[in-house]
Enzyme design. Structure first.
Site, PDB file in Angstrom:
ATOM      1  N   GLY A 102      16.947  14.952  31.040  1.00 34.91           N
ATOM      2  CA  GLY A 102      17.203  16.190  31.783  1.00 34.91           C
ATOM      3  C   GLY A 102      17.415  17.377  30.877  1.00 34.91           C
ATOM      4  O   GLY A 102      17.936  18.406  31.318  1.00 34.91           O
ATOM      5  N   GLU A 122      24.290  15.825  34.175  1.00 42.01           N
ATOM      6  CA  GLU A 122      23.460  14.669  34.537  1.00 42.01           C
ATOM      7  C   GLU A 122      24.227  13.392  34.190  1.00 42.01           C
ATOM      8  O   GLU A 122      24.509  12.562  35.018  1.00 42.01           O
ATOM      9  CB  GLU A 122      22.162  14.760  33.749  1.00 42.01           C
ATOM     10  CG  GLU A 122      21.299  13.545  33.854  1.00 42.01           C
ATOM     11  CD  GLU A 122      20.112  13.653  32.918  1.00 42.01           C
ATOM     12  OE1 GLU A 122      19.382  14.644  33.003  1.00 42.01           O
ATOM     13  OE2 GLU A 122      19.914  12.746  32.103  1.00 42.01           O
ATOM     14  N   GLY A 133      24.908  16.095  27.364  1.00 43.81           N
ATOM     15  CA  GLY A 133      23.756  15.196  27.332  1.00 43.81           C
ATOM     16  C   GLY A 133      24.040  13.879  26.658  1.00 43.81           C
ATOM     17  O   GLY A 133      25.191  13.503  26.425  1.00 43.81           O
ATOM     18  N   ILE A 134      22.962  13.210  26.304  1.00 46.53           N
ATOM     19  CA  ILE A 134      23.044  11.855  25.759  1.00 46.53           C
ATOM     20  C   ILE A 134      23.060  11.928  24.229  1.00 46.53           C
ATOM     21  O   ILE A 134      22.520  12.864  23.648  1.00 46.53           O
ATOM     22  CB  ILE A 134      21.861  11.030  26.308  1.00 46.53           C
ATOM     23  CG1 ILE A 134      22.092   9.538  26.165  1.00 46.53           C
ATOM     24  CG2 ILE A 134      20.524  11.455  25.706  1.00 46.53           C
ATOM     25  CD1 ILE A 134      21.211   8.698  27.084  1.00 46.53           C
ATOM     26  N   GLY A 135      23.701  10.957  23.587  1.00 45.87           N
ATOM     27  CA  GLY A 135      23.743  10.920  22.123  1.00 45.87           C
ATOM     28  C   GLY A 135      25.156  11.184  21.630  1.00 45.87           C
ATOM     29  O   GLY A 135      26.030  11.609  22.375  1.00 45.87           O
ATOM     30  N   ALA A 136      25.350  10.929  20.336  1.00 47.08           N
ATOM     31  CA  ALA A 136      26.691  10.998  19.763  1.00 47.08           C
ATOM     32  C   ALA A 136      27.256  12.416  19.797  1.00 47.08           C
ATOM     33  O   ALA A 136      28.437  12.616  20.083  1.00 47.08           O
ATOM     34  CB  ALA A 136      26.645  10.493  18.320  1.00 47.08           C
TER      35      ALA A 136
HETATM   36  N1  COA Z   1      13.040  12.487  11.324  1.00 44.45           N
HETATM   37  C1  COA Z   1      13.216  11.160  11.137  1.00 44.45           C
HETATM   38  N2  COA Z   1      14.240  10.456  11.680  1.00 44.45           N
HETATM   39  C2  COA Z   1      15.128  11.140  12.396  1.00 44.45           C
HETATM   40  C3  COA Z   1      15.007  12.513  12.654  1.00 44.45           C
HETATM   41  C4  COA Z   1      13.925  13.200  12.064  1.00 44.45           C
HETATM   42  N3  COA Z   1      13.761  14.510  12.247  1.00 44.45           N
HETATM   43  N4  COA Z   1      16.039  12.910  13.413  1.00 44.45           N
HETATM   44  C5  COA Z   1      16.787  11.828  13.653  1.00 44.45           C
HETATM   45  N5  COA Z   1      16.233  10.756  13.053  1.00 44.45           N
HETATM   46  C6  COA Z   1      16.766   9.387  13.068  1.00 44.45           C
HETATM   47  C7  COA Z   1      18.256   9.378  12.695  1.00 44.45           C
HETATM   48  O1  COA Z   1      18.421   9.253  11.260  1.00 44.45           O
HETATM   49  C8  COA Z   1      18.727   8.144  13.423  1.00 44.45           C
HETATM   50  O2  COA Z   1      18.317   6.996  12.707  1.00 44.45           O
HETATM   51  P1  COA Z   1      19.302   5.750  12.477  1.00 44.45           P
HETATM   52  O3  COA Z   1      19.585   5.234  13.863  1.00 44.45           O
HETATM   53  O4  COA Z   1      18.497   4.844  11.630  1.00 44.45           O
HETATM   54  O5  COA Z   1      20.507   6.334  11.814  1.00 44.45           O
HETATM   55  C9  COA Z   1      17.907   8.161  14.722  1.00 44.45           C
HETATM   56  O6  COA Z   1      16.741   8.952  14.439  1.00 44.45           O
HETATM   57  C10 COA Z   1      18.641   8.782  15.909  1.00 44.45           C
HETATM   58  O7  COA Z   1      19.116  10.066  15.577  1.00 44.45           O
HETATM   59  P2  COA Z   1      20.539  10.548  16.142  1.00 44.45           P
HETATM   60  O8  COA Z   1      20.613  11.994  15.945  1.00 44.45           O
HETATM   61  O9  COA Z   1      21.619   9.700  15.592  1.00 44.45           O
HETATM   62  O10 COA Z   1      20.377  10.188  17.681  1.00 44.45           O
HETATM   63  P3  COA Z   1      21.419  10.195  18.876  1.00 44.45           P
HETATM   64  O11 COA Z   1      21.713   8.820  19.285  1.00 44.45           O
HETATM   65  O12 COA Z   1      22.582  11.073  18.602  1.00 44.45           O
HETATM   66  O13 COA Z   1      20.524  10.848  20.029  1.00 44.45           O
HETATM   67  C11 COA Z   1      18.705  12.234  20.701  1.00 44.45           C
HETATM   68  C12 COA Z   1      19.941  12.094  19.823  1.00 44.45           C
HETATM   69  C13 COA Z   1      18.124  13.599  20.435  1.00 44.45           C
HETATM   70  C14 COA Z   1      17.709  11.137  20.394  1.00 44.45           C
HETATM   71  C15 COA Z   1      19.153  12.139  22.179  1.00 44.45           C
HETATM   72  O14 COA Z   1      20.107  13.136  22.437  1.00 44.45           O
HETATM   73  C16 COA Z   1      17.992  12.341  23.132  1.00 44.45           C
HETATM   74  O15 COA Z   1      17.270  11.404  23.396  1.00 44.45           O
HETATM   75  N6  COA Z   1      17.811  13.569  23.668  1.00 44.45           N
HETATM   76  C17 COA Z   1      16.713  13.902  24.563  1.00 44.45           C
HETATM   77  C18 COA Z   1      17.090  13.802  26.013  1.00 44.45           C
HETATM   78  C19 COA Z   1      18.280  14.634  26.370  1.00 44.45           C
HETATM   79  O16 COA Z   1      18.709  15.550  25.689  1.00 44.45           O
HETATM   80  N7  COA Z   1      18.842  14.360  27.515  1.00 44.45           N
HETATM   81  C20 COA Z   1      19.970  15.145  27.959  1.00 44.45           C
HETATM   82  C21 COA Z   1      20.270  15.033  29.354  1.00 44.45           C
HETATM   83  S1  COA Z   1      21.109  13.426  29.589  1.00 44.45           S
END
Ligand code: COA
Length: 432
Positions: free
Chosen positions: A336, A238, A215-218
């Site tokens: 997704g 996806e 998926g998406i994200g680090a």
């Molecule tokens: N409460 C408050 N802030 C939170 C938090 C929480 N529970 N969880 C994360 N955050 C903050 C982090 O500290 C970070 O902040 P920063 O940018 O200031 O450091 C920010 O939110 C993003 O968190 P992070 O875990 O670094 O995000 P990411 O870029 O790795 O993406 C998702 C993670 C979950 C947002 C991303 O995977 C997503 O959108 N998933 C849903 C859709 C999906 O899974 N698609 C898959 C098929 S492609």
């Protein structure tokens, strides 16, 4: 008339092409790295000609100028996945978010729930038979183009020609703008010590011959770095990024054990560097399909040993997962995630993994909580959730009671929060 004559008749400039957009139109914009930035730039320059044009877009990686406050009378943004350049607009009410699973998204257009007036997209140059490829953005972009009243395309030599269900004939395009724009580049993430620990735990759950979705994200991207010792992995995903190419080059991803689309990597869209875009060009090892197909849980489940790996923001004691909201803030989108969690669940020997660091905000907030924040929405529900992973380990929630889930999750919470979480468990669940 041969296709080349048709093609030439449709050639125009970006400035003239965007004059075909009318006030009140719904304009669907090609996705992510395949966003047609030249057409968007010219559309915003021509803004005085329109009011209330609805821009429908998922991951926006460019400037998203239509989201700026001064452009609001002209454009309203319907964001199907909030990104860095649209988050502020959503927060301030210039843009709104529509919840939808990616598998269902194209049907909003096909079934006329959101009728499409115009599609703006980026395409490859036509092949010798007059077919252009949607290349790195097939996803919802191709289905939207198939039901739009008007299709306006940037045709660029930099858009790869990708195999699968990715083609449109020049006769089906209304206005063609030849240009030299390049797909947006997404550089691989920097891997932290936490990502390494998470990657190691994910690798423990992945067997030789498994078929992966990332998926998406680090976190999902960095997991790939910890799979170099595996054999014969397959891909049905996806989103597809550079890390997969590295595993192909290392002989780890062969797709030779895939029972569905054997010896093919299957994807919905691609985001990465030029290396990735070169790799997928005319490569018969890679096939792309619209979300109607690639994200269908029934299709995903046809792959035995399917493992989906996604990330999330918060999980509660019962296993409800918030992946796209932080309280009332719409942070991203469901994308997704649920499609693949459900597809993996129905696959023979399938597994779904949701992996994330145990804390947020520099360690001040636990992402494992007794209850979701007020306003947060559930992306993966507690009936479908399977494995949760943090840098402290693996929690298998499948078939577990609420109390067992809470205990397993507390075990992988950050140590600084475990005592408070145990107190919450006692207080909320009858002194357990
Ligand atoms: N409460 C408050 N802030 C939170 C938090 C929480 N529970 N969880 C994360 N955050 C903050 C982090 O500290 C970070 O902040 P920063 O940018 O200031 O450091 C920010 O939110 C993003 O968190 P992070 O875990 O670094 O995000 P990411 O870029 O790795 O993406 C998702 C993670 C979950 C947002 C991303 O995977 C997503 O959108 N998933 C849903 C859709 C999906 O899974 N698609 C898959 C098929 S492609």
């Amino acid at each position: 008339m041969n296709w080349l004559e048709i093609y030439k008749q449709k050639l125009t400039t970006a400035e003239d092409a965007v004059k075909n957009i009318k006030s009140g139109d719904r304009v669907v914009v090609g996705h992510a790295a395949g966003t047609p930035e030249l057409l968007l730039e010219k559309m915003v320059e021509n803004k005085e000609a329109y009011h209330d044009v609805e821009i429908v877009h998922q991951v926006a990686m460019g400037k998203s100028l239509y989201c700026l406050p001064e452009n609001r009378p002209h454009f309203v943004h319907n964001s199907m996945f909030v990104g860095a350049t649209s988050r502020q607009a959503v927060r301030e009410g210039r843009s709104f978010y529509t919840p939808v699973n990616n598998n269902d998204l194209p049907y909003l257009f096909i079934d006329n729930i959101l009728p499409v007036d115009v599609v703006l997209c980026m395409l490859s140059r036509p092949d010798e038979h007059g077919y252009c490829s949607f290349g790195i953005s097939v996803d919802y972009t191709k289905p939207a183009a198939e039901c739009a009243k008007i299709v306006i395309a940037e045709v660029t030599p930099h858009m790869p020609r990708v195999m699968g269900d990715t083609f449109i004939h020049v006769s089906e395009i209304d206005y063609i703008v030849e240009c030299d724009t390049k797909p947006t580049i997404l550089n691989p993430p920097t891997i932290t010590a936490i990502d390494e620990a998470i990657g190691g735990y994910c690798a423990e759950l992945i067997n030789d011959g498994d078929c992966l979705q990332l998926g998406i994200g680090a976190v999902p991207d960095s997991v790939l770095h910890f799979l170099t010792h595996k054999k014969d992995l397959g891909i049905h995903t996806e989103m597809f990024s550079d890390g997969v190419v590295d595993l192909v080059e290392q002989g780890v991803v062969t797709c030779s054990k895939k029972n569905f689309h054997p010896k093919k990597m299957v994807a919905g869209f691609f985001m990465g560097t030029e290396k990735l875009y070169k790799f997928i060009n005319n490569n018969i090892f890679v096939e792309a399909y619209p979300f109607t197909y690639v994200n269908s849980p029934e299709i995903i489940a046809k792959n035995d040993n399917m493992v989906s790996i996604n990330s999330a923001l918060q999980v509660d004691f019962t296993g409800q997962v918030a992946s796209d909201t932080i309280g009332y803030l719409q942070y991203s989108g469901s994308g997704g995630q649920l499609d693949f969690v459900r597809g993996a669940k129905k696959s023979k020997n399938g597994r779904s993994i949701l992996a994330f660091s145990s804390t947020a905000a520099g360690g001040k907030i636990s992402r494992i909580v007794s209850h979701l924040d007020e306003g947060a929405s559930v992306c993966t529900d507690r009936m479908d959730v399977h494995y949760i992973i943090t840098e402290y380990g693996i929690a298998n929630l499948k078939g577990k009671s609420v109390i067992e889930r809470a205990k397993a999750l507390i075990n992988i919470a950050h140590p600084d929060f475990r005592a408070d979480l145990k107190q919450d468990l006692k207080r909320l669940y009858h002194n357990m």
